[in-house]
Design an enzyme around this catalytic site. Structure first.
Site, short mmCIF file in Angstrom:
data_model
loop_
_atom_site.label_atom_id
_atom_site.label_comp_id
_atom_site.label_asym_id
_atom_site.label_seq_id
_atom_site.Cartn_x
_atom_site.Cartn_y
_atom_site.Cartn_z
N HIS A 339 0.83 -1.21 0.00
CA HIS A 339 0.00 0.00 0.00
C HIS A 339 0.86 1.25 0.00
O HIS A 339 2.08 1.22 0.16
CB HIS A 339 -0.98 -0.02 1.17
N CYS A 358 3.09 -4.89 6.91
CA CYS A 358 2.73 -4.62 5.52
C CYS A 358 3.85 -3.87 4.81
O CYS A 358 4.75 -3.31 5.44
CB CYS A 358 1.43 -3.83 5.44
#
Length: 464
Positions: A339, A358
């Site tokens: 992301h 992440c």
């Protein structure tokens, strides 16, 4: 937001060229890096040829519905001598010849055809298949390794054994198991050039050669691959890099990024962020949002409170959203995905092990639009319009796009140079130790290590 998309369209020349090629169904050799040292691929004639659906096409593939062939078969002296020659040269592949009973095989060969020769030769061939196909490193030495290697089913041991003795091409059958990625070849060349006296470097090379065997032999025609210690993500077609992106990865410890092989199923433009309860409740964000609506609107937070008192908070799309302007849908039990981030200045850091697991990507909007086009989920114009809308939009990926999260401490860097990278998660030691330990038989094929599902907190690295 429109200005940032406009900036993307100006700065991402390679992607702009790619978009034009796709739109005109031109031959996309221009997608590859402009590097005279890279040998050109045969020109594809269409988009479908350049970016085909992923199809497993191993050189040897057994009938999975058929009964497996026996693991002990008759061996001629000529076949056994060919096997002995493979064993004596297996050090070139980073494996240890002493693991494969070469002396016992040599003695059996001298006695001529016999049941003993059949058993010794079959056993050593099977061990070579297992190590070349699956990797020699036992699963308990592969820390946070959650990739399921499909090669065990694609290249069944019994089928390979039967084919090898029938054809007499012992070496050729085993060579089909080598990883096809160019990095494996570069490491093999480095091993050949490293003096025997430099045991430390040779072990590091061998460990990283083995890591390639932990993955599928063929990664596919197009894929994303990130090497966590390098802090880089690559978008790759036919093993040629189209684009690279700096990354921010998990902090060492329980938030370290695991090693995965997943599939990107969609691109989310202007994502929302569901705030973890460790922040909503633990840090009092829920009460703050409810009690200070003006501040909540400025920060983009919306809160709902259930009848039982449970508060949920969702940050709406916007320039301050903690996930930035995009995320890639990549369903997995670890809740790991790629992301954007509003804290883009952190990409200038040398040490970028900063997140809760992440992977944040540099130039994320460029990546998102490129993925939407590659996946045939949207045209360039549609993707730009969606990105500038400010509204949450999921664009499905119609063409399968694998994503590999790997961990190599020696590999070819984005400039094409073989380099070493800091072992940020201390994952080398158990692999290196396993190279000195006796070969493990009957190894597990999947890890039983704990899956650490991390509550994704993009603010952990200072996002707004």
């Amino acid at each position: 937001m429109r200005s940032s998309v406009g900036k993307w369209m100006v700065s991402a020349a390679a992607v702009s060229v790619a978009c034009t090629a796709w739109a005109q169904e031109a031959q996309p050799e221009s997608l590859l890096p402009e590097d005279d040292t890279i040998e050109a691929q045969a020109d594809p004639e269409s988009f479908d040829e350049a970016f085909p659906k992923m199809v497993s096409d191993p050189l040897v593939q057994g009938n999975l519905d058929a009964e497996p062939a026996p693991l002990v078969v008759p061996w001629s002296v000529a076949n056994a001598e060919a096997l002995l020659q493979v064993i004596e040269g297996i050090g070139a592949e980073g494996l240890n010849p002493s693991d494969y009973d070469g002396q016992a095989l040599s003695t059996a060969i001298a006695s001529g055809p016999s049941s003993e020769l059949d058993e010794i030769a079959s056993k050593n061939f099977v061990w070579l298949v297992e190590d070349l196909r699956d990797g020699r490193t036992p699963m308990d030495a592969r820390k946070q390794w959650f990739v399921v290697d499909p090669d065990r089913d694609r290249f069944r041991t019994s089928d390979l054994l039967a084919k090898a003795v029938e054809s007499g091409d012992i070496a050729g059958t085993l060579e089909q198991l080598h990883p096809t990625h160019p990095d494996y070849g570069h490491l093999k060349e480095a091993l050949a050039e490293t003096p025997e006296s430099d045991t430390r470097t040779r072990k590091l090379i061998r460990a990283n050669m083995d890591r390639w065997r932990w993955l599928a032999r063929d990664l596919g025609k197009q894929y994303l691959i990130t090497n966590v210690p390098e802090y880089q993500l690559r978008l790759t077609v036919n093993d040629k890099i189209i684009s690279t992106y700096r990354t921010i990865v998990g902090k060492p410890g329980r938030t370290a990024t695991p090693q995965l092989a997943e599939k990107v199923e969609g691109v989310v433009f202007n994502p929302t962020w569901t705030v973890p309860q460790s922040i909503v409740k633990g840090e009092g964000l829920g009460a703050k949002v409810l009690n200070n609506p003006a501040w909540a609107r400025r920060a983009g937070y919306k809160a709902t409170k259930g009848a039982n008192g449970w508060i949920s908070v969702v940050q709406q799309p916007g320039p301050g959203n903690s996930l930035g302007q995009m995320k890639l849908e990549m369903p997995n039990r670890h809740a790991i995905f790629f992301h954007d981030t509003p804290s883009r200045h952190l990409f200038n850091n040398d040490d970028r092990a900063l997140s809760h697991g992440c992977i944040r990507t540099e130039r994320a909007l460029e990546l998102a639009i490129t993925m939407a086009i590659l996946g045939k989920g949207a045209s360039k114009e549609e993707a730009v319009e969606i990105a500038t809308s400010g509204e949450y939009t999921l664009v499905p990926i119609e063409r399968e796009m694998p994503a590999y999260i790997t961990y190599f401490t020696m590999a070819t860097d984005i400039n094409g140079e073989l380099s070493t990278f800091k072992d940020i998660y201390d994952r080398d030691a158990p692999v290196l130790a396993s190279l000195d330990a006796p070969r493990v038989n009957n190894r597990a094929q999947e890890t039983d290590e704990e899956v650490i599902v991390i509550e994704n907190d993009p603010r952990a690295i200072g996002a707004d």
